[in-house]
Design a protein around this motif. Structure first.
Motif, short mmCIF file in Angstrom:
data_model
loop_
_atom_site.label_atom_id
_atom_site.label_comp_id
_atom_site.label_asym_id
_atom_site.label_seq_id
_atom_site.Cartn_x
_atom_site.Cartn_y
_atom_site.Cartn_z
N GLY A 36 39.45 50.10 47.33
CA GLY A 36 39.79 48.53 47.64
C GLY A 36 39.51 47.15 46.80
N TYR A 37 39.70 46.51 47.28
CA TYR A 37 39.04 45.08 46.26
C TYR A 37 38.38 44.98 46.32
CZ TYR A 37 40.54 40.06 44.48
OH TYR A 37 39.75 38.91 43.85
N TYR A 38 38.12 44.68 44.39
CA TYR A 38 35.84 44.94 44.32
C TYR A 38 35.82 44.88 42.92
CZ TYR A 38 35.36 48.55 48.45
OH TYR A 38 36.10 48.68 49.83
N PRO A 39 36.92 43.48 42.45
CA PRO A 39 37.10 42.70 41.46
C PRO A 39 35.56 42.51 40.64
CG PRO A 39 37.03 40.93 42.70
CD PRO A 39 37.00 42.61 43.64
N ALA A 40 34.01 42.44 40.91
CA ALA A 40 32.68 42.17 40.33
C ALA A 40 32.11 43.37 39.83
CB ALA A 40 32.58 41.73 42.15
N PHE A 41 32.63 44.50 39.88
CA PHE A 41 31.55 45.72 39.71
C PHE A 41 32.51 46.31 38.95
CE2 PHE A 41 31.07 44.91 44.25
CZ PHE A 41 29.95 44.12 44.09
N VAL A 42 34.28 45.97 38.01
CA VAL A 42 34.57 46.85 37.53
C VAL A 42 34.73 47.41 35.56
CG1 VAL A 42 36.80 46.57 38.40
CG2 VAL A 42 36.07 45.15 36.96
#
Length: 263
Positions: free
Chosen positions: A74-80
């Motif tokens: 999904g959309y999880y940009p804070a952890f990449v």
């Protein structure tokens, strides 16, 4: 309390069995929970998936629903910035949710509950479902029910948090204690003001620096807190789901059943 039963998951059924359940009026549940998203040094990358499938299983037992395979990207940009973490763009994730939900409704399910364990995923899911019949789809946001919010406020001892923190770790101590390594739990640094943006394991000057990836203080977690939080969360989502599934149910019943109810 963390046991998941398989009997409602369509992945374990034959297609004609799924068709029979749909014909009998079964609602559908689409769990959303990441399986490739860092959760600190002490929780596995599939923490969200574990929560999503447990909650879906317990909810399906209450309303006799079918559970579709978990959407675990999904959309999880804070952890990449953390190894193993993957994120779709918001637009891609929104499109995926919309297409899957459209197919589920199109298969004949009269109601669809999208059970979402994320935070950054909330807005894209809302946009995806807004293009569908509001009478047929509901977005279950597991952290936003009144009982859960009240329990979290009463129990939390940490100064800040929202990810792999005191609350989420407490839940996992109930759901999958064998996967929690409390000896490795590490709080994120104290902050003055929360600043939007991704977490970083390397930039010590960033307001979002977290060596472990936690945001909050997981060392304060206990299974006793987890039991209370989980019960509150389940009560919230069951209440919402039961009301939603019951709405218009009489319209789906055969005439004899409707006459019986009216008497």
């Amino acid at each position: 309390m963390g046991t998941v039963t398989d009997r409602h998951f369509i992945a374990h059924m034959m297609w004609d069995e799924v068709a029979r359940h749909i014909a009998n009026g079964a609602a559908a549940i689409l769990p959303i929970g990441a399986a490739a998203k860092q959760h600190g040094f002490h929780l596995p990358l599939d923490t969200d998936r574990i929560q999503a499938e447990f909650l879906a299983s317990r909810l399906a037992e209450r309303i006799d629903a079918l559970i579709w395979p978990t959407l675990n990207y999904g959309y999880y940009p804070a952890f990449v910035a953390y190894a193993g973490s993957a994120s779709l763009t918001a637009a891609t994730f929104e499109a995926v949710v919309h297409e899957i939900a459209t197919d589920i409704i199109g298969s004949g399910c009269r109601k669809l509950l999208v059970l979402n364990t994320g935070i950054s995923t909330l807005a894209p899911v809302e946009r995806a479902l807004a293009r569908l019949d509001a009478g047929k789809v509901m977005h279950l946001r597991i952290h936003e029910g009144p009982r859960y919010r009240r329990a979290a406020e009463q129990l939390a001892e940490q100064s800040h948090g929202s990810h792999a923190d005191e609350l989420e770790t407490s839940l996992m101590l109930v759901l999958a204690p064998h996967l929690v390594e409390m000896a490795r739990a590490e709080p994120s640094p104290a902050i003055g003001d929360e600043v939007p943006g991704p977490l970083t394991p390397s930039d010590v000057n960033s307001p979002n620096y977290s060596r472990s990836g936690s945001y909050g203080d997981p060392t304060l977690a206990t299974s006793a807190k987890g039991e209370i939080l989980l019960a509150a969360m389940l009560d919230d989502i069951r209440e919402q789901a039961i009301e939603f599934v019951a709405d218009g149910a009489a319209m789906q019943q055969p005439p004899d059943a409707i006459r019986s109810v009216s008497r």
